[in-house]
Design a protein around this motif. Structure first.
Motif, PDB file in Angstrom:
ATOM      1  N   ALA A  73       0.815  -1.204   0.000  1.00 30.54           N
ATOM      2  CA  ALA A  73       0.000   0.000   0.000  1.00 30.54           C
ATOM      3  C   ALA A  73       0.852   1.259   0.000  1.00 30.54           C
ATOM      4  N   ALA A  74       0.864   1.933   1.136  1.00 28.87           N
ATOM      5  CA  ALA A  74       1.443   3.270   1.159  1.00 28.87           C
ATOM      6  C   ALA A  74       2.946   3.258   1.416  1.00 28.87           C
ATOM      7  N   ALA A  75       3.501   2.125   1.634  1.00 30.33           N
ATOM      8  CA  ALA A  75       4.895   2.094   2.062  1.00 30.33           C
ATOM      9  C   ALA A  75       5.880   2.250   0.900  1.00 30.33           C
ATOM     10  N   THR A  76       5.605   3.229   0.052  1.00 25.58           N
ATOM     11  CA  THR A  76       6.501   3.455  -1.070  1.00 25.58           C
ATOM     12  C   THR A  76       7.913   3.635  -0.561  1.00 25.58           C
ATOM     13  N   PRO A  77       8.757   2.698  -0.835  1.00 24.07           N
ATOM     14  CA  PRO A  77      10.081   2.769  -0.265  1.00 24.07           C
ATOM     15  C   PRO A  77      10.952   3.801  -0.975  1.00 24.07           C
ATOM     16  N   ALA A  78      10.696   4.001  -2.248  1.00 28.44           N
ATOM     17  CA  ALA A  78      11.536   4.891  -3.039  1.00 28.44           C
ATOM     18  C   ALA A  78      11.366   6.347  -2.629  1.00 28.44           C
ATOM     19  N   ALA A  79      11.418   6.603  -1.346  1.00 23.54           N
ATOM     20  CA  ALA A  79      11.287   7.956  -0.831  1.00 23.54           C
ATOM     21  C   ALA A  79      10.046   8.620  -1.425  1.00 23.54           C
ATOM     22  N   ALA A  80       9.510   9.560  -0.710  1.00 20.76           N
ATOM     23  CA  ALA A  80       8.339  10.238  -1.218  1.00 20.76           C
ATOM     24  C   ALA A  80       8.772  11.218  -2.292  1.00 20.76           C
ATOM     25  N   SER A  81       8.030  11.234  -3.344  1.00 17.21           N
ATOM     26  CA  SER A  81       8.382  12.084  -4.461  1.00 17.21           C
ATOM     27  C   SER A  81       8.177  13.547  -4.113  1.00 17.21           C
ATOM     28  N   GLY A  82       7.125  14.079  -4.612  1.00 16.75           N
ATOM     29  CA  GLY A  82       6.887  15.518  -4.566  1.00 16.75           C
ATOM     30  C   GLY A  82       7.141  16.232  -3.250  1.00 16.75           C
ATOM     31  N   SER A  83       6.108  16.331  -2.459  1.00 14.28           N
ATOM     32  CA  SER A  83       6.145  17.285  -1.365  1.00 14.28           C
ATOM     33  C   SER A  83       7.046  16.865  -0.208  1.00 14.28           C
ATOM     34  N   LYS A  84       7.521  17.850   0.480  1.00 15.61           N
ATOM     35  CA  LYS A  84       8.326  17.612   1.674  1.00 15.61           C
ATOM     36  C   LYS A  84       7.476  16.945   2.751  1.00 15.61           C
ATOM     37  N   SER A  85       6.227  17.337   2.808  1.00 15.64           N
ATOM     38  CA  SER A  85       5.336  16.715   3.776  1.00 15.64           C
ATOM     39  C   SER A  85       5.332  15.217   3.575  1.00 15.64           C
ATOM     40  N   GLU A  86       5.201  14.857   2.325  1.00 14.96           N
ATOM     41  CA  GLU A  86       5.145  13.438   1.995  1.00 14.96           C
ATOM     42  C   GLU A  86       6.438  12.757   2.418  1.00 14.96           C
ATOM     43  N   GLN A  87       7.540  13.377   2.086  1.00 16.24           N
ATOM     44  CA  GLN A  87       8.828  12.825   2.483  1.00 16.24           C
ATOM     45  C   GLN A  87       8.875  12.617   3.990  1.00 16.24           C
ATOM     46  N   ALA A  88       8.510  13.665   4.696  1.00 17.96           N
ATOM     47  CA  ALA A  88       8.549  13.600   6.152  1.00 17.96           C
ATOM     48  C   ALA A  88       7.657  12.471   6.647  1.00 17.96           C
ATOM     49  N   LEU A 141      -9.650   1.062   5.302  1.00 12.96           N
ATOM     50  CA  LEU A 141      -9.681   0.690   6.715  1.00 12.96           C
ATOM     51  C   LEU A 141      -8.817  -0.543   6.968  1.00 12.96           C
ATOM     52  N   VAL A 142      -8.853  -1.469   6.049  1.00  9.12           N
ATOM     53  CA  VAL A 142      -8.035  -2.664   6.201  1.00  9.12           C
ATOM     54  C   VAL A 142      -6.556  -2.296   6.190  1.00  9.12           C
ATOM     55  N   HIS A 143      -6.191  -1.446   5.248  1.00  4.42           N
ATOM     56  CA  HIS A 143      -4.794  -1.023   5.183  1.00  4.42           C
ATOM     57  C   HIS A 143      -4.360  -0.354   6.478  1.00  4.42           C
ATOM     58  N   ARG A 144      -5.217   0.496   6.975  1.00  7.02           N
ATOM     59  CA  ARG A 144      -4.873   1.172   8.232  1.00  7.02           C
ATOM     60  C   ARG A 144      -4.661   0.179   9.349  1.00  7.02           C
ATOM     61  N   GLY A 145      -5.529  -0.793   9.402  1.00 10.56           N
ATOM     62  CA  GLY A 145      -5.400  -1.817  10.428  1.00 10.56           C
ATOM     63  C   GLY A 145      -4.058  -2.521  10.339  1.00 10.56           C
ATOM     64  N   ARG A 193      -1.268  -0.294  11.494  1.00 10.31           N
ATOM     65  CA  ARG A 193      -1.179  -0.185  12.947  1.00 10.31           C
ATOM     66  C   ARG A 193      -0.505  -1.424  13.534  1.00 10.31           C
ATOM     67  N   LEU A 194      -0.922  -2.559  13.046  1.00  8.24           N
ATOM     68  CA  LEU A 194      -0.311  -3.785  13.555  1.00  8.24           C
ATOM     69  C   LEU A 194       1.186  -3.779  13.291  1.00  8.24           C
ATOM     70  N   ALA A 195       1.534  -3.326  12.094  1.00  6.53           N
ATOM     71  CA  ALA A 195       2.957  -3.294  11.755  1.00  6.53           C
ATOM     72  C   ALA A 195       3.694  -2.370  12.710  1.00  6.53           C
ATOM     73  N   SER A 196       3.062  -1.238  13.027  1.00  5.70           N
ATOM     74  CA  SER A 196       3.753  -0.252  13.846  1.00  5.70           C
ATOM     75  C   SER A 196       3.946  -0.754  15.268  1.00  5.70           C
ATOM     76  N   LEU A 197       2.875  -1.333  15.821  1.00  5.53           N
ATOM     77  CA  LEU A 197       3.079  -1.889  17.150  1.00  5.53           C
ATOM     78  C   LEU A 197       3.533  -3.330  17.002  1.00  5.53           C
ATOM     79  N   ARG A 198       4.389  -3.515  16.041  1.00  7.50           N
ATOM     80  CA  ARG A 198       5.066  -4.732  15.616  1.00  7.50           C
ATOM     81  C   ARG A 198       5.040  -5.868  16.629  1.00  7.50           C
ATOM     82  N   SER A 199       3.883  -6.220  17.067  1.00 10.04           N
ATOM     83  CA  SER A 199       3.804  -7.312  18.031  1.00 10.04           C
ATOM     84  C   SER A 199       4.138  -8.624  17.340  1.00 10.04           C
ATOM     85  N   SER A 200       3.879  -8.633  16.036  1.00 10.80           N
ATOM     86  CA  SER A 200       4.264  -9.799  15.260  1.00 10.80           C
ATOM     87  C   SER A 200       3.694 -11.066  15.880  1.00 10.80           C
TER      88      SER A 200
END
Lengths: 233, 233
Positions: free
Chosen positions: B7-22, B160-164, B167-174
């Motif tokens: 999904a959103a985890a574009t690894p190739a750094a965020a293109s355009g905006s600085k916000s996106e990069q951040a 919503l699924v992606h967000r879920g 979140r799981l990834a972030s609180l990497r309980s694995s």
DNA sequence: TCATAGTGTTTCGTATACGATTTCGTACTC
DNA sequence: GAGTACGAAATCGTATACGAAACACTATGA
């Protein structure tokens, strides 16, 4: 007091931060129709109207974007997101799922007092069927369902339900305006739902009932608006 | 290529905006554990690290807040939101519902090629059971489920699924790190799920199967960690 | 007449600067 | 010695300013 859980719609202006103020103000204008769908939200203009700088306004817009109330395009700007029937469909479908779940999770925690309150609201709705006022009916409808899902112990799900209602409010389709016939069935289904809860039915049954209750409204809308053009496909 | 629809985890750094990069940068640091839960996110410091000003960073943080990855307090700052077991429970429960729905809606659109792909992933998972690597297993698990729900025609639910998952990834309980025994059952249930889809089972059945598949993981975790302290309600 | 290139205006994106608020440390008093 | 009050440092919140991108319009050439 007929308007109950309006969630975030704190009317008493936003307290502290300017961002909050901007957020509340813009959201209000969207919901009350001042900014109708498609309206172009220009940061500078809004900032001036509210007497703040563009920075807080920008933040507010992004928040509204996250909620789906506005659409935002880089280097172009934000517009109030539309009544696109497809959007309506998606929102209703999503809401049917999360609201169903929230209601089921909530059910065991609903006391007799709550049921009584819901029943009172439903009585008002039934009464409202005479000189039918879609807006009032919709408001009561939200009140009714609020009683059923507000006890949901999972804050994430509850939040999703609130967002769904917010979106519906913003694209104020007010469904019942289009499908007044649905209002009757709706009231009856409400009563059935209450009995299901009172009798301590299984969570699955409650969930399915709540979900179908909403799906039915959606179906009625679809059947009415255009007989199947964007149905299942 | 094992990592599929991140999904959103574009690894190739965020293109355009600085916000996106951040946004991308901070999120990456949270997910990979550089910023562990409780870590205090100071705007100025991050801005300096990324070579941008604080404004885009601020926006990125707010976005992450909306996703629930960080907690934000006015005039105080942001912290990486925690591994609070309760949060984990809520997230899993919510995901069980929306993912179940997404999978069911997706099912009719899943072709033979998709099933084959999913089965291949599942085979890898089964193989992975030998010299068990929780992290790899979890990654494959996400790949597997991605195949099943990515065709979901309702973008809201999909989001919503992606967000879920995020979140799981972030609180990497694995999870599987804690409940390795669950991994076996999981693989079997995957196969059952695939057969259900292949046989054109009813959406309701698929939804329930997908939901229970996830609930079971959650239950296993709960039973393991503390025998029932925060179970039912 | 239509397509295209150039220019000007609008609006967003980000940097910098300053005021506001909280927090922490220190000294003073009871 | 403990508690409180004052003050300094850190950090956030917002205003202002300037650069960059997108869009609309016009003029020119085929």
């Amino acid at each position: 007091m007929t308007e109950t859980a309006k969630a975030a719609a704190t009317p008493a202006a936003a307290s502290g931060s300017k961002s909050e103020q901007a957020y509340t103000a813009v959201k209000a204008r969207i919901v009350d129709g001042t900014y109708s769908p498609g309206y172009r939200l220009v940061l500078a203009k809004i900032a001036e109207d509210l007497g703040v700088s563009v920075v807080p306004v920008r933040e507010a817009i992004r928040r509204l974007e996250a909620e789906g109330l506005v659409k935002f395009e880089r280097n172009v700007g934000a517009t109030v997101s539309g009544i696109d029937p497809t959007e309506y469909l998606y929102t209703m479908q999503t809401l049917s799922i999360v609201e169903g779940a929230a209601t089921a999770l909530s059910a065991p925690l609903i006391g007799a007092a709550d049921v009584a309150r819901a029943r009172a609201v439903n009585a008002e709705m039934r009464e409202c069927l005479q000189h039918f006022d879609p807006v009032r009916f919709t408001a009561l409808n939200q009140d009714f369902h609020s009683v059923l899902f507000e006890h949901c112990p999972n804050p994430h799900i509850l939040d999703l339900v609130h967002r769904g209602w917010n979106r519906l409010a913003s694209l104020r389709s007010s469904t019942f305006r289009f499908v007044p016939g649905r209002a009757h069935e709706s009231v009856d289904e409400h009563e059935a739902l209450l009995q299901l809860i009172e009798s301590g039915a299984s969570p699955d049954d409650i969930e399915m009932a709540a979900r179908r209750h909403r799906s039915a409204t959606l179906d009625a809308y679809l059947a009415q608006s255009n007989a199947g053009s964007l149905s299942a496909h």
